[in-house]
Design a protein around this motif. Structure first.
Motif: not given
Ligand SMILES: NC(=O)c1ccc[n+]([C@@H]2O[C@H](COP(=O)([O-])OP(=O)(O)OC[C@H]3O[C@@H](n4cnc5c(N)ncnc54)[C@H](OP(=O)(O)O)[C@@H]3O)[C@@H](O)[C@H]2O)c1
Length: 319
Positions: A179-198
């Motif tokens: 609502p304040d005009g900023t953006f979020e990535i909102a998932w249920n992964m713990r913030p430090g968990s890594k994923i293999p992005l490609i």
């Protein structure tokens, strides 16, 4: 450009060449020092993506790769030396159909005497979680096909795709406006968990090319593709840095995320499948605890998330 019509060059049959994974495979092979004949399958040989392939020298064959069409499918593979196979779960959302079509493609490649099959699988979430997560059927179905391929008698390598960086532009709303005009990535992964992005367009095909060009075809192996193993907090931070927009990572509970997705119009089954897959990535790992493949020795450097983010057009997402 090394795509040729010369019969002395190996013939690579590429499923999904008008799409992301297959398209990446065609491009990587086209940029190889070695020469290839490439045959691409599509249901519509006159669509723009097929015309682009033809202009590159690819043989485009129109065929519907379904079990009802078995004879035509087998015919389409005749002469294949190596086959790249992928199925598209998201087009029909039906695991049984994905499994049947994956097996059909393997049968066709085997019937024509292919020397090797490269298959785009994914791990079995239900098996790796000991039955805890049973809704991630777009992973489980591909794992059944992998087992079938390994028993086919044809040298078989599994080259699963990491989580596409391009998903941030896709239908699941992985970036939301606050609502304040900023953006979020909102998932249920713990913030430090890594994923293999490609970067599925630029990098996926490099791993497939390496498998095909290995001195010894990597029969029986899993080549877990990746551009960068990265935590969601860093995805958000670096996206902010390169775009100048404020993007933060919010750690949701599983229930919150399902509710949000359904609220945003996703069907309940899809919301649960998506959220359960991220729960699995967090608890066990995207590749079921196996490491991502090395990005060294691919012949072309892979993209970091920051490089991808910098070169992408965010004007329709971060608005
Ligand atoms: N998004 C992710 O992060 C992610 C990660 C890992 C794996 N995956 C998996 O990737 C798969 C999709 O691959 P993609 O992204 O490359 O798909 P895509 O870009 O949507 O392209 C789909 C391709 O499949 C072809 N195709 C589909 N059904 C066909 C049929 N019956 N006969 C002939 N060709 C057919 C299409 O050809 P025509 O339309 O030209 O006929 C098209 O080339 C899904 O199964 C998904 O689960 C996705």
């Amino acid at each position: 450009m090394t795509i040729t019509k010369d019969d002395s060059a190996p013939l690579i049959a590429v499923v999904g060449a008008t799409g992301l994974q297959g398209g990446s495979v065609v491009n990587a092979l086209a940029e190889s020092k070695l020469a290839y004949r490439i045959r691409a399958f599509t249901r519509n040989a006159t669509k723009p993506a097929a015309e682009v392939l033809k202009a590159k020298g690819v043989e485009v064959v129109q065929v519907d790769l379904t079990v009802e069409n078995k004879d035509q499918v087998f015919k389409a593979f005749v002469g294949t030396n190596y086959a790249f196979l992928v199925t598209n779960f998201w087009e029909h959302l039906n695991m049984e159909r994905e499994v049947a079509e994956g097996k059909l493609l393997i049968d066709a490649a085997k019937a024509v005497g292919a020397r090797g099959i490269v298959w785009s699988g994914l791990p079995s979430v239900s098996k790796a979680s000991n039955g805890k997560y049973t809704h991630v059927v777009h992973f489980d179905g591909k794992a059944i096909v992998t087992e079938y391929g390994r028993q086919s008698g044809v040298p078989f390598v599994n080259v699963p795709a990491g989580l596409y960086a391009q998903n941030f532009f896709g239908p699941f709303g992985l970036i939301l406006k606050r609502p304040d005009g900023t953006f979020e990535i909102a998932w249920n992964m713990r913030p430090g968990s890594k994923i293999p992005l490609i970067d599925i367009v630029k990098d996926y095909g490099l791993f497939v090319r390496k498998a095909i060009e290995s001195e010894l075809f990597p029969d029986g192996q899993d080549i877990n593709t990746v551009s960068e193993d990265i935590a969601p907090t860093l995805i958000a931070e670096q996206l902010s840095e390169v775009t100048g927009k404020t993007v933060v990572y919010t750690h949701l509970t599983t229930e919150e995320w399902v509710k949000r997705l359904i609220g945003a119009g996703q069907p309940e089954a899809i919301a649960i499948e998506l959220v359960q897959s991220f729960t699995f990535f967090d608890e066990i790992g995207y590749y079921a605890g196996q490491p991502s493949a090395s990005t060294e020795g691919l012949g072309t450097p892979t993209q970091t998330w920051k490089q991808f983010a910098r070169s992408a057009d965010w004007s329709k997402v971060l608005i």
